[in-house]
Structures are given as C-alpha cells and as structure tokens.
Design an enzyme around this catalytic site. Structure first.
Site, PDB file in Angstrom:
ATOM      1  N   SER A  71       0.754  -1.174   0.028  1.00 10.86           N
ATOM      2  CA  SER A  71      -0.083  -0.106   0.027  1.00 10.86           C
ATOM      3  C   SER A  71       0.902   1.309  -0.013  1.00 10.86           C
ATOM      4  CB  SER A  71      -1.075   0.167   1.143  1.00 10.86           C
ATOM      5  OG  SER A  71      -1.742  -0.744   1.422  1.00 10.86           O
TER       6      SER A  71
ATOM      7  N   SER B 131      -1.432   4.337   3.220  1.00  6.32           N
ATOM      8  CA  SER B 131      -2.012   4.947   2.264  1.00  6.32           C
ATOM      9  C   SER B 131      -2.447   6.297   2.454  1.00  6.32           C
ATOM     10  CB  SER B 131      -3.516   4.255   2.037  1.00  6.32           C
ATOM     11  OG  SER B 131      -3.338   2.911   1.632  1.00  6.32           O
TER      12      SER B 131
ATOM     13  N   GLU C  86      -9.188   6.423  17.700  1.00  7.44           N
ATOM     14  CA  GLU C  86      -8.563   5.102  18.213  1.00  7.44           C
ATOM     15  C   GLU C  86      -7.082   5.291  18.422  1.00  7.44           C
ATOM     16  OE1 GLU C  86      -9.694   2.113  19.525  1.00  7.44           O
ATOM     17  OE2 GLU C  86     -11.859   2.813  18.970  1.00  7.44           O
TER      18      GLU C  86
ATOM     19  N   GLU D 273     -10.271   6.681   2.611  1.00  8.39           N
ATOM     20  CA  GLU D 273      -9.824   5.405   2.564  1.00  8.39           C
ATOM     21  C   GLU D 273     -10.657   4.455   3.467  1.00  8.39           C
ATOM     22  OE1 GLU D 273      -5.966   2.550   3.325  1.00  8.39           O
ATOM     23  OE2 GLU D 273      -6.327   4.364   4.795  1.00  8.39           O
TER      24      GLU D 273
ATOM     25  N   HIS E 158      -4.582  -2.345  -4.600  1.00  5.18           N
ATOM     26  CA  HIS E 158      -4.198  -3.555  -4.988  1.00  5.18           C
ATOM     27  C   HIS E 158      -5.574  -4.580  -4.635  1.00  5.18           C
ATOM     28  CE1 HIS E 158      -4.006  -4.512  -0.648  1.00  5.18           C
ATOM     29  NE2 HIS E 158      -3.437  -3.264  -0.594  1.00  5.18           N
TER      30      HIS E 158
END
Length: 535
Positions: A120, A183, A297, A338, A384
């Site tokens: 990534s 990413s 988080e 994302e 991917h």
C-alpha cells in the site's frame, strides 16, 4: 435463501432486450464533461480488487433483503471506468491523449518498480504522487532505498493533496486506519519506511541522519485542513494516558521526543479543533473551524461490524463532516477517503472485509448527495487486490457467505468464498474440516485457504477505477497506476498542469462566488445606456 426459480420477467427476451436498450441510450447520450474540476474526491478501497467489488455488490443486496446479484453499487453508477496496473515497470507515460469515445473501459496496473505484487505504500505513492516507486517507501521516487534514511533526501515527490493545498484549495484525509498508515501517509509524508509511525518506531541511525517520523510529518509537512481516522498513540509522549482507554498502558502515547504533536498542531492553526470520539465530532460546527483533527482510536479504527456506534464515527459520518468543512473554500477542495477492506482480507475474515466495502460505497453515495457532479470529480479505486475469490456453482440468491451446493472431492462441504493463502488453512485429523452454517456466516469466521500463512497476501491483478464529474473521461483504457494522480491534477489545474488551456477560466469561475455584484451591475447599466444611445 437461493431462489427456487428465477423471476418470471427474466425468462422473457423482452426483459433483457429492453434493459440493454436503456443502457445503450444512456451510453449514446453520454458526453465528456470537458470543463475543469473545482473539487476532487478520491475514494480508495484498500484491497478492493474486482472479486471483492463483485462480492460486495451481492452482499449489499442481500443485506437489503434481495438476492444480491442484480444490486448496483453507488460507485458502479459512475459512467467512466478504467483499469489500473498495480504490478512492473512502466513506459514513460503521464497524461495520455483524450479518448475518442466518452465511455471506454480502462485498467490500471498496480505493481511497484521492485515488486510484481505491490504493497500500500508503493501504490499510494503512485496514485497520489504520480510516480511509481519501491515497495514500503512513502512519497519518494524509486531512487530511494527502503529503510535507508539518507537515500530519501533529494528524492521526495509531492502528492496531489500537497499541491492542491499550495494552489489554494482546502484538503483533507479520512481513513479507517491510523492516519499515519501507508495509504494516507503517501498524501503528506516522505519516508524510507512506511513503518516509521513515530520516532519510537525508527532505528537510531535514521534518527541520527535527520529523518522524521510519519506522525511528525503529518503535522509539519502540509497544511491539512481535515484529518480524521485513528492513530492517537503516535502523536503524544510516552506514558501519556489515552483519553478513551486511560487504564490500559498498552494504549498510551509512544513518542520518545516528548513532543505532543496534537497540542503543537492546535497552537499552530487558528480556528483548529481536536476531537477523539463521535460526541466530539458531532459538536463541531461546520462553519466554525478551519482545521479539524479527529483521532478516534490509539491505532487503527475498529471494523464496522465491531464499531461502537455511540463512541466512534463511521466512514460515512467522517466523510460527511470533512466535505461540509472543506466545501466552504471558494477555491475548492481535495479529499482523500480510505476504507481498510485490506485488514479483513489479511485476517481471512471475508465478512469483515465485505462490510468495510459496503461502508465505502455508502460513503460514496453520501458524498454524491453533498456535492455536484458539475464541479466535483469523484474517483473510486483500489491500491491492490487480494487472493480472495468466490465460486462453487452457487445458485442465484445463495448467501455470499454461504456454502457451495455440492461437496468437494473429500466429501466435505466448503464455502463459496475461499482464499489462495492465509490463516484459514486448516487440517484436522489429517483432513480438511467441513464448513458449516451458521458458523460460516459469523463476522469472525475465517474462510479456508489453500496455503498456510499467518497473514493472507495481496494479489497482483489490475484494479478498477471509476469516475464521474469534470474530466472523468480521462480515466479510460489500461493504464499505469501513477496515471491517476496526473489525470486528477490535469482535471483540476493543479501542478504540473496549472497552466494548461482552460485553467485560467477555471480559476476565475472558482472565485465567482466571492465577486461583488457591483461591477456586474455597472456593466449592465453601461450596456443599457449604449443601447439607448444607439436607438
């Protein structure tokens, strides 16, 4: 349950002929939107290969009570489609000539320059920065060597997000991973290793040579207006208690340099807000902040199926908040969104992965409601794919998470969904265990895999790119993955395409909402006067 018989309407040729005619009429009416884009939204389904998209379509339909196969994802309504090559070395192609027809399927290849099957970080550098590079490196050209700090200096490449901000647009990142992950990291960082989340994660040699961790770069490299995702622990000093899990030392801050990057970011941005839970996010007034950081988080955010809806926002909610803040800029915005479908696949838990993909599609739909396709280019793609598949001659309407109708050669049942490798490999008493329901439909069920691995792997096939809005027709044919960044930049007159034909007019149009009506009224008065004199 599987359909006992197909619907009667589908048994007649007229049903299919009329449907095809409607699709043909839409295709014939489709015209390229050759104007420039004011806004760009890039949705990236991490690990969302074509098999995942197809299974997600069925799963979404079955969640709504249908058989699933005839369901249409929001992203599938986009009129322009391409494929991206995710694996190999590319010809020196950047922006290609416009296609002769407005609707041409396209494919994008995802390889990195050193790997047939990519990761990534290398793919993120391609579709965000416009160059293919080495695996595991972020925002660096192929001249940089993974893990070697000194090779990064002088080999930095800037992302389209960074260049959009320099052009006066507002920019944002939304992710269900940590915001320092590969990413989103490619949008702002230049790092010889994707794993250098905080200084604690860096080798002493890299620190000594002057490299900075990714969290530090998040705060210092680019003036990002909206940052929403996980990753609190990389932002605060060691032993700093986490606000959500103060009794768990494993969730504490990790920084060795003693810097509180959240406090530093807040003090440097006028009108900035920081929140760490859904309640805080909901209290943010869209027109009251110029900068918003929400870290929900300590590391990655939880899977949608595990998410506490009262404490953690969904990707749909984060996307909506980002758009409402970013769209106030009259110059437009660039937003990267994302969803981490990838982690579900790596763990061999297909239901978790498919639910993440459903949520990404819901975010695409909501973004469409909040923006206009007349000025917003929306692109959906993947970095991917995965060694994920579904088959087994299943009947129409069979649960996508269910069993194949016939047993395998070993006389044991198996699921329609299978993995080529991963943690789902299992041999008990010398044989493969039989799959069964309802166990196979549990959110944490691991589908069987052919080869035992601790973590299931990526796959190297091409990924799809879907686009709508201004210049969406640039996404066509089979392309290298780095083309995505170039096509988006061209569409919005962002460097290196800021002086292309039509860009001056686009800039004037984007400022139109700020123009005073007085000059227009004066011009109108002159025209009326001239008309009266001439008459």
């Amino acid at each position: 349950p599987p359909l006992l018989s197909p619907p009667d309407s589908e048994k007649t040729p007229s049903y299919w002929n009329e449907g095809a005619r409607r699709s043909l009429e839409l295709a014939l009416a489709l015209q390229p939107a050759a104007r420039r884009a004011k806004n760009i939204i890039l949705f990236m389904g991490d690990g969302m290969g074509l098999p995942t998209m197809s299974a997600t379509r069925i799963y979404k339909g079955q969640l709504a009570g249908g058989s699933g196969e005839e369901t249409v994802l929001a992203m599938e309504t986009f009129p322009h489609v391409a494929l991206a090559k995710v694996s190999g070395a590319a010809p020196g192609a950047a922006l290609l000539p416009l296609p002769e027809t407005p609707l041409i399927p396209a494919c994008f290849q995802t390889y990195t320059i050193d790997r047939q099957v990519p990761d990534s970080a290398g793919t993120g550098t391609a579709y965000l920065c416009g160059v293919k590079a080495n695996a595991k490196t972020l925002g660096l050209s192929g001249a940089a060597v993974y893990g070697k700090c000194r090779t990064s200096f002088g080999n930095e490449v800037d992302s389209i997000l960074h260049r959009a901000r320099l052009a006066g647009k507002s920019v944002g990142i939304v992710t269900t991973t940590r915001v320092q992950h590969a990413s989103p990291g490619a949008a702002y960082a230049h790092s010889a290793s994707r794993s250098w989340y905080a200084d604690t994660n860096m080798p002493k040699e890299a620190l000594r040579d002057g490299c900075k961790d990714i969290a530090y770069q998040l705060v210092h490299n680019t003036d990002i207006n909206v940052i929403l995702g996980g990753g609190r622990m990389y932002m605060t000093p060691k032993r700093t208690p986490d606000p959500e899990y103060p009794e768990d030392p494993a969730q504490n801050g990790t920084r060795k340099d003693g810097v509180d990057l959240i406090a530093e970011w807040l003090s440097a941005k006028q009108g900035a807000r920081y929140v760490w839970d859904k309640k805080g996010l909901d209290t943010v007034e869209d027109d009251s902040v110029s900068h918003l950081m929400g870290l929900f988080e300590p590391k990655d955010m939880k899977y949608e199926l595990n998410r506490n809806a009262s404490t953690d926002p969904s990707i749909v909610e984060m996307t909506e908040k980002a758009i409402r803040i970013l769209r106030r800029n009259p110059n437009g915005f660039f937003l990267f969104v994302e969803d981490e479908i990838d982690h579900g696949h790596h763990s061999g838990r297909a239901k978790q992965a498919l639910m993440e993909a459903v949520m990404l599609d819901r975010a695409v739909a909501r973004a469409g409601e909040l923006t206009s396709r007349s000025d917003t280019l929306t692109v959906v793609t993947a970095d991917h794919s995965h060694v994920f598949t579904f088959g087994g001659n299943t009947l129409r309407g069979n649960s996508i998470l269910g069993l194949a109708p016939k047993k395998a050669k070993d006389k044991r049942a198996y699921t329609s969904i299978l993995y080529g490798n991963g943690p789902g490999y299992s041999i008990r008493d010398g044989a493969r265990p039989a799959a069964s329901l309802p166990a196979a439909e549990d959110k944490d069920y691991r589908q069987q895999a052919a080869v035992p691995l601790e973590s299931e792997t990526h796959s190297g096939e091409d990924v799809v790119v879907l686009a709508q809005g201004p210049m969406a027709h640039l996404f066509h044919g089979v392309q290298e993955q780095h083309y995505i960044a170039h096509a988006m930049a061209y569409a919005a007159c962002i460097e290196p395409y800021a002086t292309e034909p039509g860009c001056g007019a686009a800039r004037r149009a984007s400022h139109g909402t700020q123009c005073s009506p007085q000059p227009l009224l004066a011009l109108l008065a002159l025209c009326v006067a001239a008309h009266m004199v001439g008459g």
